[in-house]
Enzyme design. Sequence first.
Site, PDB file in Angstrom:
ATOM      1  N   CYS A   1       0.828  -1.204   0.000  1.00 10.90           N
ATOM      2  CA  CYS A   1       0.000   0.000   0.000  1.00 10.90           C
ATOM      3  C   CYS A   1       0.864   1.256   0.000  1.00 10.90           C
ATOM      4  O   CYS A   1       1.703   1.456   0.883  1.00 10.90           O
ATOM      5  CB  CYS A   1      -0.919  -0.016   1.216  1.00 10.90           C
ATOM      6  SG  CYS A   1      -1.791   1.529   1.468  1.00 10.90           S
TER       7      CYS A   1
ATOM      8  N   CYS B   1       0.507   3.273   3.188  1.00 13.83           N
ATOM      9  CA  CYS B   1       1.230   2.657   4.318  1.00 13.83           C
ATOM     10  C   CYS B   1       2.722   2.969   4.202  1.00 13.83           C
ATOM     11  O   CYS B   1       3.400   3.185   5.217  1.00 13.83           O
ATOM     12  CB  CYS B   1       0.998   1.152   4.361  1.00 13.83           C
ATOM     13  SG  CYS B   1      -0.635   0.693   4.996  1.00 13.83           S
TER      14      CYS B   1
ATOM     15  N   ASP C   1      -1.724  16.142  -1.625  1.00  8.47           N
ATOM     16  CA  ASP C   1      -1.917  15.230  -2.759  1.00  8.47           C
ATOM     17  C   ASP C   1      -0.873  15.540  -3.829  1.00  8.47           C
ATOM     18  O   ASP C   1      -0.610  16.695  -4.148  1.00  8.47           O
ATOM     19  CB  ASP C   1      -3.332  15.395  -3.331  1.00  8.47           C
ATOM     20  CG  ASP C   1      -3.709  14.241  -4.235  1.00  8.47           C
ATOM     21  OD1 ASP C   1      -4.626  13.475  -3.878  1.00  8.47           O
ATOM     22  OD2 ASP C   1      -3.088  14.089  -5.323  1.00  8.47           O
TER      23      ASP C   1
ATOM     24  N   HIS D   1      -4.121   0.375   8.131  1.00 11.33           N
ATOM     25  CA  HIS D   1      -4.594   0.079   6.783  1.00 11.33           C
ATOM     26  C   HIS D   1      -6.063  -0.321   6.821  1.00 11.33           C
ATOM     27  O   HIS D   1      -6.403  -1.434   7.195  1.00 11.33           O
ATOM     28  CB  HIS D   1      -3.760  -1.019   6.128  1.00 11.33           C
ATOM     29  CG  HIS D   1      -4.145  -1.222   4.691  1.00 11.33           C
ATOM     30  ND1 HIS D   1      -3.721  -0.371   3.690  1.00 11.33           N
ATOM     31  CD2 HIS D   1      -4.963  -2.137   4.108  1.00 11.33           C
ATOM     32  CE1 HIS D   1      -4.247  -0.774   2.545  1.00 11.33           C
ATOM     33  NE2 HIS D   1      -5.000  -1.843   2.768  1.00 11.33           N
TER      34      HIS D   1
ATOM     35  N   ASN E   1     -13.559   8.461  -1.972  1.00 15.84           N
ATOM     36  CA  ASN E   1     -13.970   7.593  -3.068  1.00 15.84           C
ATOM     37  C   ASN E   1     -13.932   6.147  -2.594  1.00 15.84           C
ATOM     38  O   ASN E   1     -13.031   5.747  -1.858  1.00 15.84           O
ATOM     39  CB  ASN E   1     -13.040   7.786  -4.263  1.00 15.84           C
ATOM     40  CG  ASN E   1     -13.154   9.175  -4.862  1.00 15.84           C
ATOM     41  OD1 ASN E   1     -14.249   9.736  -4.911  1.00 15.84           O
ATOM     42  ND2 ASN E   1     -12.042   9.739  -5.283  1.00 15.84           N
TER      43      ASN E   1
ATOM     44  N   HIS F   1      -6.460   2.525   0.449  1.00 17.48           N
ATOM     45  CA  HIS F   1      -6.249   2.863   1.865  1.00 17.48           C
ATOM     46  C   HIS F   1      -7.157   4.063   2.130  1.00 17.48           C
ATOM     47  O   HIS F   1      -6.986   5.105   1.473  1.00 17.48           O
ATOM     48  CB  HIS F   1      -4.767   3.199   2.099  1.00 17.48           C
ATOM     49  CG  HIS F   1      -4.392   3.524   3.524  1.00 17.48           C
ATOM     50  ND1 HIS F   1      -3.343   2.894   4.180  1.00 17.48           N
ATOM     51  CD2 HIS F   1      -4.902   4.413   4.411  1.00 17.48           C
ATOM     52  CE1 HIS F   1      -3.240   3.387   5.409  1.00 17.48           C
ATOM     53  NE2 HIS F   1      -4.168   4.322   5.572  1.00 17.48           N
TER      54      HIS F   1
ATOM     55  N   HIS G   1      -8.986   7.279   2.582  1.00 17.70           N
ATOM     56  CA  HIS G   1      -8.465   8.647   2.623  1.00 17.70           C
ATOM     57  C   HIS G   1      -9.591   9.629   2.331  1.00 17.70           C
ATOM     58  O   HIS G   1     -10.515   9.321   1.577  1.00 17.70           O
ATOM     59  CB  HIS G   1      -7.313   8.843   1.624  1.00 17.70           C
ATOM     60  CG  HIS G   1      -7.616   8.401   0.240  1.00 17.70           C
ATOM     61  ND1 HIS G   1      -7.589   7.077  -0.155  1.00 17.70           N
ATOM     62  CD2 HIS G   1      -7.966   9.108  -0.874  1.00 17.70           C
ATOM     63  CE1 HIS G   1      -7.904   6.985  -1.430  1.00 17.70           C
ATOM     64  NE2 HIS G   1      -8.146   8.200  -1.898  1.00 17.70           N
TER      65      HIS G   1
ATOM     66  N   HIS H   1     -10.167  13.315   0.797  1.00 17.37           N
ATOM     67  CA  HIS H   1      -9.644  14.464   0.061  1.00 17.37           C
ATOM     68  C   HIS H   1     -10.224  15.737   0.688  1.00 17.37           C
ATOM     69  O   HIS H   1     -11.436  15.805   0.934  1.00 17.37           O
ATOM     70  CB  HIS H   1     -10.097  14.429  -1.400  1.00 17.37           C
ATOM     71  CG  HIS H   1      -9.643  13.232  -2.184  1.00 17.37           C
ATOM     72  ND1 HIS H   1      -8.581  13.291  -3.058  1.00 17.37           N
ATOM     73  CD2 HIS H   1     -10.115  11.965  -2.251  1.00 17.37           C
ATOM     74  CE1 HIS H   1      -8.430  12.100  -3.633  1.00 17.37           C
ATOM     75  NE2 HIS H   1      -9.344  11.275  -3.159  1.00 17.37           N
TER      76      HIS H   1
END
Length: 117
Positions: free
Chosen positions: A8, A11, A34, A50, A91, A102, A104, A106
């Site tokens: 990942c 990770c 990002d 994770h 997403n 993983h 997240h 935004h």
Amino acid sequence: MHNQNNNCVFCKIIAGEIPSKKIYEDEDILIFYDINPVAPVHVLAIPKIHIESLNSINIDNIEYIPKIFEKIPEIAKNLGIFEDGYRVITNIGENGQQSVGHLHFHIIGGRKLKWEF
Ligand code: AMP
């Protein structure tokens, strides 16, 4: 030690194996820029364990969600987008166009956003 997945990318960022531009870090969460921003401000907030996506949230790992959300307004203030507004997106899976497996969030702002970027 946090639960990690060797394949990942996030990770690896958490482990310091891949560089990132960090904004905030504590023992449970990390917030960083990002690499491919879609707006003047585009950062990602992730748990340090994770978790594949929001689909994998359960009673044993949900504690990470309020930890992330509690920080978002503070980060938005620091990044200068708090007053004008911004968007928080996660997403999920193929149709959600999730490209990193993983969890997240935004945090996107700095211009008037369209529904699609
Ligand atoms: P998603 O498509 O929702 O899974 O979002 C994944 C996001 O991770 C994208 O916006 C990518 O630009 C971003 N990303 C991928 N690799 C990295 C990296 N090494 N450092 C920072 N952001 C990344």
